[in-house]
Design a protein around this motif. Structure first.
Motif, PDB file in Angstrom:
ATOM      1  N   ASN A 244       0.801  -1.223   0.000  1.00 18.46           N
ATOM      2  CA  ASN A 244       0.000   0.000   0.000  1.00 18.46           C
ATOM      3  C   ASN A 244       0.839   1.281   0.000  1.00 18.46           C
ATOM      4  N   ARG A 294     -10.702   3.035  -7.688  1.00 23.00           N
ATOM      5  CA  ARG A 294     -11.670   2.936  -6.575  1.00 23.00           C
ATOM      6  C   ARG A 294     -11.743   1.508  -6.038  1.00 23.00           C
ATOM      7  N   ALA A 297      -8.900   1.043  -3.740  1.00 24.98           N
ATOM      8  CA  ALA A 297      -9.156   1.699  -2.460  1.00 24.98           C
ATOM      9  C   ALA A 297     -10.086   0.863  -1.595  1.00 24.98           C
ATOM     10  N   ARG A 300      -8.003  -2.151  -0.193  1.00 27.74           N
ATOM     11  CA  ARG A 300      -7.041  -1.785   0.850  1.00 27.74           C
ATOM     12  C   ARG A 300      -7.686  -1.065   2.030  1.00 27.74           C
ATOM     13  N   GLY A 301      -8.896  -0.539   1.839  1.00 30.30           N
ATOM     14  CA  GLY A 301      -9.522   0.261   2.882  1.00 30.30           C
ATOM     15  C   GLY A 301      -9.223   1.733   2.715  1.00 30.30           C
ATOM     16  N   SER A 302      -7.985   2.045   2.326  1.00 36.93           N
ATOM     17  CA  SER A 302      -7.578   3.425   2.055  1.00 36.93           C
ATOM     18  C   SER A 302      -6.294   3.404   1.237  1.00 36.93           C
ATOM     19  N   ALA A 304      -4.581   6.438   1.044  1.00 36.73           N
ATOM     20  CA  ALA A 304      -4.010   7.719   1.456  1.00 36.73           C
ATOM     21  C   ALA A 304      -2.499   7.611   1.621  1.00 36.73           C
ATOM     22  N   LEU A 328      -8.817  10.440  -3.045  1.00 36.69           N
ATOM     23  CA  LEU A 328      -8.350   9.223  -2.386  1.00 36.69           C
ATOM     24  C   LEU A 328      -7.019   9.412  -1.675  1.00 36.69           C
TER      25      LEU A 328
END
Length: 409
Positions: A244, A294, A297, A300-302, A304, A328
């Protein structure tokens, strides 16, 4: 242990993949998709129930069987005898059809078209009869008799095609094999031959004559001239210290017909080579690559703080995609224009997918077959396919092992 939650789309695709081939088993498909066979079995049962699949009713469950009478037993025996006779008759019919198909295997080895079937019926109708052969080979008898009546005309047309092919070869050779159908047709007409381009094309295909034709490359990377420049933060370094952090993505075409394509957008984690997000559609609009990001995202959950690297395709350089990256918390990175090596990881993934799903074929057998093949391969890629960059471990297994080692340390 955390219970896995599967999306409705994943369930629908898993059921469709199992039902696509009668040889598929719950255990085999379950292993490929990383789910238990009972889970898949339950999904299939639910799908069949939604489409009218039969089930035992409460009335049938509550019915109490009474001891059968002698008359009922006799009637049941008669019914079984009739059923046995019908089964034997059907077995005999199937045995005959099997013999026909075995004989036809060698006949249809090179190709199976309607004319070949008519010829096979003509050659073997004395042994099995026209009616049976037409039924087994799924040919209308009226069509066969019409074909038989036109034998003289076909023979004359065949002789004419042979003569025309010789003249086409002469023109083709004169121009060093570079002339195709339009120019050869024009040459023949100038020599006084009354022929149209359709017949010339048919004869050329029939006798394997082809002009020089360079295959046009399907372009999926179209730069956007007005796009704001994005720096190359990777510099061809496709490694990461943890999941990530760094992602690559690309857009590739999947041939499904004569000049028809589906398009696949991907998001791949540089740490484990895991395909974290992907999207497939019949267009190359920005929403395709946006859907893939998307999906990543959501997996992975996020995202960021992560960096996403791509080429300079108009979809990735668009204002719409930049806004989605901002939403995102993703920072964009792009390689040099026209240099595939700057996105080598994504290019390698696309090549492997096509090589292992097409297996030498030029195209997929339709849109549905393409979608199912991609769904199965991408799932197997993450859960079972060994990757050299991961020490011959599958991406998800590599991530799990790395997480375990990190906790142990």
């Amino acid at each position: 242990m955390v219970m896995k939650v599967y999306s409705p789309e994943f369930k629908a695709d898993a059921v469709a993949l199992y039902l696509a081939d009668p040889s598929h088993t719950f255990e085999g498909i379950g292993k490929d998709l990383g789910i238990s066979r009972e889970t898949l079995r339950n999904w299939v049962r639910a799908e069949r129930a939604r489409h009218g699949g039969g089930s035992t009713t409460s009335t049938e469950k509550n019915t109490v069987d009474s001891p059968p009478t002698a008359e009922e037993l006799q009637a049941e025996n008669e019914a079984l005898r009739r059923e046995l006779a019908a089964v034997r008759k059907e077995n005999q019919k199937l045995a005959t059809e099997r013999d026909i198909l075995r004989k036809a295997t060698k006949f249809f080895r090179t190709r199976d078209d309607l004319v070949n079937r008519f010829q096979f019926i003509e050659d073997h109708h004395r042994a099995w009869g026209v009616k049976r052969l037409c039924a087994v080979l799924e040919v209308a008898r009226s069509s066969f008799y019409k074909w038989r009546a036109g034998r003289a005309a076909r023979a004359a047309r065949e002789r004419a095609d042979v003569a025309l092919a010789e003249r086409i070869r002469a023109v083709h050779a004169e121009w060093d094999g570079t002339y195709g159908r339009p120019r050869i047709t024009a040459e023949l007409r100038d020599d006084g031959e009354r022929v149209n381009h359709k017949r010339v094309g048919r004869v050329m295909r029939k006798f394997g004559i082809a002009g020089l034709r360079l295959r046009r490359r399907q372009v999926t990377t179209v730069p956007e001239p007005s796009a704001t420049p994005v720096p190359d933060l990777f510099r061809r370094d496709f490694t990461a210290s943890a999941p990530n952090l760094k992602y690559v993505g690309d857009l590739t075409y999947l041939p499904v017909g004569d000049g028809e394509f589906l398009y696949l957008a991907t998001v791949i984690d540089c740490f484990s080579r895991r395909l974290v997000g992907w999207s497939i559609a019949d267009h190359m609009r920005t929403e395709l690559v946006a859907d893939a990001l998307r999906a990543a995202a959501a997996t992975r959950g996020s995202l960021a703080g992560a960096v996403f690297h791509s080429d300079h395709g108009a979809q990735y350089t668009s204002r719409e995609f930049a806004d989605i990256c901002d939403q995102l918390g993703v920072q964009q990175s792009m390689g040099t224009v026209g240099t595939s090596a700057d996105n080598a990881l994504a290019e390698s993934f696309n090549a492997a997918l096509k090589r292992e799903t097409l297996r030498g074929a030029r195209r997929y057998d339709g849109v549905r077959a393409c979608r199912l093949a991609v769904f199965r391969w991408t799932t197997r890629y993450n859960t079972r396919r060994r990757h050299s960059a991961n020490g011959q471990q599958a991406p998800i297994a590599y991530e799990q092992r790395s997480a375990t080692l990190t906790l142990a340390a």
